[in-house]
Design an enzyme around this catalytic site. Structure first.
Site, PDB file in Angstrom:
ATOM      1  CE  LYS A 191      -2.203  -1.168   3.821  1.00 28.64           C
ATOM      2  NZ  LYS A 191      -1.496  -2.449   4.090  1.00 28.64           N
ATOM      3  NE  ARG A 207      -4.958  -1.622   9.818  1.00 29.71           N
ATOM      4  CZ  ARG A 207      -3.914  -1.058   9.221  1.00 29.71           C
ATOM      5  NH1 ARG A 207      -3.991   0.162   8.767  1.00 29.71           N
ATOM      6  NH2 ARG A 207      -2.819  -1.734   9.092  1.00 29.71           N
ATOM      7  NE  ARG A 215       7.382  -2.435   6.316  1.00 30.48           N
ATOM      8  CZ  ARG A 215       6.071  -2.511   6.361  1.00 30.48           C
ATOM      9  NH1 ARG A 215       5.342  -1.947   5.432  1.00 30.48           N
ATOM     10  NH2 ARG A 215       5.480  -3.159   7.336  1.00 30.48           N
ATOM     11  NE  ARG A 243       5.679  -0.466  10.100  1.00 32.05           N
ATOM     12  CZ  ARG A 243       4.568  -0.554   9.362  1.00 32.05           C
ATOM     13  NH1 ARG A 243       4.509   0.071   8.190  1.00 32.05           N
ATOM     14  NH2 ARG A 243       3.532  -1.247   9.772  1.00 32.05           N
ATOM     15  NE  ARG A 258       1.618  -5.199  10.992  1.00 30.79           N
ATOM     16  CZ  ARG A 258       2.724  -4.932  10.300  1.00 30.79           C
ATOM     17  NH1 ARG A 258       3.893  -5.345  10.751  1.00 30.79           N
ATOM     18  NH2 ARG A 258       2.653  -4.264   9.193  1.00 30.79           N
TER      19      ARG A 258
HETATM   20  P1  AP5 Z   1       4.730  -1.560   1.916  1.00 29.56           P
HETATM   21  O1  AP5 Z   1       4.458  -0.734   0.713  1.00 29.56           O
HETATM   22  O2  AP5 Z   1       5.415  -0.924   3.066  1.00 29.56           O
HETATM   23  O3  AP5 Z   1       3.390  -2.323   2.371  1.00 29.56           O
HETATM   24  P2  AP5 Z   1       2.101  -1.793   3.169  1.00 29.56           P
HETATM   25  O4  AP5 Z   1       0.924  -2.436   2.521  1.00 29.56           O
HETATM   26  O5  AP5 Z   1       2.128  -0.318   3.272  1.00 29.56           O
HETATM   27  O6  AP5 Z   1       2.357  -2.509   4.546  1.00 29.56           O
HETATM   28  P3  AP5 Z   1       2.160  -1.976   6.043  1.00 29.56           P
HETATM   29  O7  AP5 Z   1       2.898  -2.948   6.922  1.00 29.56           O
HETATM   30  O8  AP5 Z   1       2.519  -0.525   6.137  1.00 29.56           O
HETATM   31  O9  AP5 Z   1       0.677  -2.164   6.230  1.00 29.56           O
HETATM   32  P4  AP5 Z   1      -0.081  -2.195   7.551  1.00 29.56           P
HETATM   33  O10 AP5 Z   1      -1.438  -2.041   7.045  1.00 29.56           O
HETATM   34  O11 AP5 Z   1       0.167  -3.383   8.392  1.00 29.56           O
HETATM   35  O12 AP5 Z   1       0.612  -1.007   8.410  1.00 29.56           O
HETATM   36  P5  AP5 Z   1       0.133   0.439   8.835  1.00 29.56           P
HETATM   37  O13 AP5 Z   1       1.311   1.302   8.860  1.00 29.56           O
HETATM   38  O14 AP5 Z   1      -1.041   0.858   8.030  1.00 29.56           O
HETATM   39  O15 AP5 Z   1       5.585  -2.838   1.408  1.00 29.56           O
HETATM   40  C1  AP5 Z   1       6.045  -3.822   2.317  1.00 29.56           C
HETATM   41  C2  AP5 Z   1       7.433  -4.315   1.878  1.00 29.56           C
HETATM   42  O16 AP5 Z   1       7.312  -5.016   0.647  1.00 29.56           O
HETATM   43  C3  AP5 Z   1       8.442  -3.185   1.608  1.00 29.56           C
HETATM   44  O17 AP5 Z   1       9.706  -3.593   2.026  1.00 29.56           O
HETATM   45  C4  AP5 Z   1       8.394  -2.992   0.093  1.00 29.56           C
HETATM   46  O18 AP5 Z   1       9.620  -2.507  -0.425  1.00 29.56           O
HETATM   47  C5  AP5 Z   1       8.100  -4.412  -0.386  1.00 29.56           C
HETATM   48  N1  AP5 Z   1       7.289  -4.460  -1.607  1.00 29.56           N
HETATM   49  C6  AP5 Z   1       6.217  -3.698  -1.938  1.00 29.56           C
HETATM   50  N2  AP5 Z   1       5.702  -4.064  -3.125  1.00 29.56           N
HETATM   51  C7  AP5 Z   1       6.461  -5.118  -3.554  1.00 29.56           C
HETATM   52  C8  AP5 Z   1       6.431  -5.956  -4.712  1.00 29.56           C
HETATM   53  N3  AP5 Z   1       5.519  -5.801  -5.671  1.00 29.56           N
HETATM   54  N4  AP5 Z   1       7.367  -6.937  -4.797  1.00 29.56           N
HETATM   55  C9  AP5 Z   1       8.309  -7.117  -3.819  1.00 29.56           C
HETATM   56  N5  AP5 Z   1       8.376  -6.353  -2.711  1.00 29.56           N
HETATM   57  C10 AP5 Z   1       7.469  -5.369  -2.578  1.00 29.56           C
HETATM   58  O19 AP5 Z   1      -0.375   0.179  10.319  1.00 29.56           O
HETATM   59  C11 AP5 Z   1       0.519  -0.144  11.354  1.00 29.56           C
HETATM   60  C12 AP5 Z   1      -0.230  -0.234  12.680  1.00 29.56           C
HETATM   61  O20 AP5 Z   1      -0.823   1.042  13.000  1.00 29.56           O
HETATM   62  C13 AP5 Z   1      -1.406  -1.224  12.707  1.00 29.56           C
HETATM   63  O21 AP5 Z   1      -0.988  -2.541  12.987  1.00 29.56           O
HETATM   64  C14 AP5 Z   1      -2.272  -0.623  13.819  1.00 29.56           C
HETATM   65  O22 AP5 Z   1      -1.744  -0.929  15.092  1.00 29.56           O
HETATM   66  C15 AP5 Z   1      -2.110   0.887  13.591  1.00 29.56           C
HETATM   67  N6  AP5 Z   1      -3.138   1.413  12.678  1.00 29.56           N
HETATM   68  C16 AP5 Z   1      -2.910   2.022  11.479  1.00 29.56           C
HETATM   69  N7  AP5 Z   1      -4.071   2.378  10.902  1.00 29.56           N
HETATM   70  C17 AP5 Z   1      -5.054   1.984  11.749  1.00 29.56           C
HETATM   71  C18 AP5 Z   1      -6.482   2.051  11.686  1.00 29.56           C
HETATM   72  N8  AP5 Z   1      -7.125   2.595  10.633  1.00 29.56           N
HETATM   73  N9  AP5 Z   1      -7.165   1.541  12.735  1.00 29.56           N
HETATM   74  C19 AP5 Z   1      -6.541   1.006  13.798  1.00 29.56           C
HETATM   75  N10 AP5 Z   1      -5.201   0.899  13.909  1.00 29.56           N
HETATM   76  C20 AP5 Z   1      -4.474   1.386  12.889  1.00 29.56           C
HETATM   77 MG    MG Z   2       2.211   1.067   4.869  1.00 28.22          MG
END
Ligand code: AP5
Ligand code: MG
Length: 215
Positions: A13, A88, A127, A160, A171
């Site tokens: 994402k 979410r 990552r 992270r 997660r």
């Molecule tokens: P990346 O692009 O970083 O993936 P992402 O989908 O953004 O993954 P996240 O871990 O950020 O998602 P998340 O939803 O768990 O975390 P968030 O920060 O929202 O890519 C991942 C890796 O893969 C990278 O190394 C990249 O280089 C690689 N990659 C990408 N595309 C690729 C490809 N095609 N091929 C190969 N490699 C590739 O949330 C974190 C925490 O915050 C949650 O757990 C929760 O505690 C809290 N939180 C956030 N939002 C909310 C909400 N709305 N409600 C409640 N809690 C929340």
């Molecule tokens: Mg992200």
């Protein structure tokens, strides 16, 4: 263009969001990034969010809904926005509908990036992110030119706290239980666009572009 980017942890994402905001000139609103910044700065919000995040659990709905309500009022959202990682839960989605209705605004598309579980574990465990600009790398798939240094701004890269294998599994489980039902929610509103998220990052973006250019 008002968009939601949906998908499991590590689906790409953040990676695709970077490309979308650069082409369509809209701001990325990532609740994860906002919460991580609050944890880093040690604010009240950060103190509340930290233990949930490190355990791989969702931060309470009321907290993230408050963040989004405030953020959508900023003037940079006037011509559109990309929500990354919000909503979410069904409760967050319903609350978002109310906020947007009150603003006379609506979502145009929900792009769901689909990636199998094993690939997610590989991606998230490798990552690295830039401390300064938030750019996303992977030690094997998309490494920086110089180890641990951001290509874009020269900032230091870090791992992270929630990117450890046990936390990733928690997660993923929470994604399946609480977030995946949103696909049905948005499909019933004819907004859902599913995109296969494996393979070349630019090719995935091309698929997203072809969807967005037609809405
Ligand atoms: P990346 O692009 O970083 O993936 P992402 O989908 O953004 O993954 P996240 O871990 O950020 O998602 P998340 O939803 O768990 O975390 P968030 O920060 O929202 O890519 C991942 C890796 O893969 C990278 O190394 C990249 O280089 C690689 N990659 C990408 N595309 C690729 C490809 N095609 N091929 C190969 N490699 C590739 O949330 C974190 C925490 O915050 C949650 O757990 C929760 O505690 C809290 N939180 C956030 N939002 C909310 C909400 N709305 N409600 C409640 N809690 C929340
Ligand atoms: Mg992200």
């Amino acid at each position: 263009m008002n968009l939601i980017l949906l998908g499991p942890p590590g689906a790409g994402k953040g990676t695709q969001a970077g490309k979308i905001i650069s082409k369509y000139k809209i701001p990325q609103i990532s609740t994860g990034d906002i919460l991580r910044a609050a944890v880093r700065e040690g604010t009240e919000l950060g103190k509340e969010a930290k233990s949930y995040m490190n355990a791989g659990k969702l931060v309470p709905d009321s907290v993230v809904i408050g963040i989004i309500r405030d953020r959508l009022k900023h003037s940079d959202c006037a011509n559109g926005y990309l929500l990354d990682g919000f909503p979410r839960t069904i409760a967050q989605a319903e609350e978002l509908d109310k906020i947007l209705l009150a603003m006379g605004n609506k979502i145009n598309a929900v792009v769901s990036v689909e990636v199998p579980d094993q690939e997610i574990v590989n991606r998230v465990s490798g990552r690295r992110m830039c401390k300064d600009c938030g750019a996303v790398y992977h030690v094997t798939f998309t490494p920086p030119k110089t180890a641990n240094i951001c290509d874009k701004c020269g900032g230091e890269l870090y791992q992270r706290d929630d990117d450890k294998e046990a936390t990733i599994k928690a997660r993923l489980q929470i994604y399946k239980e609480q977030t995946e039902p949103l696909k049905k929610y948005y499909n019933s509103k004819n907004l859902l666009k599913e995109v296969e998220g494996t393979g070349d990052i630019n090719k995935i973006f091309n698929k997203i572009e072809s969807i967005l250019d037609n809405i």
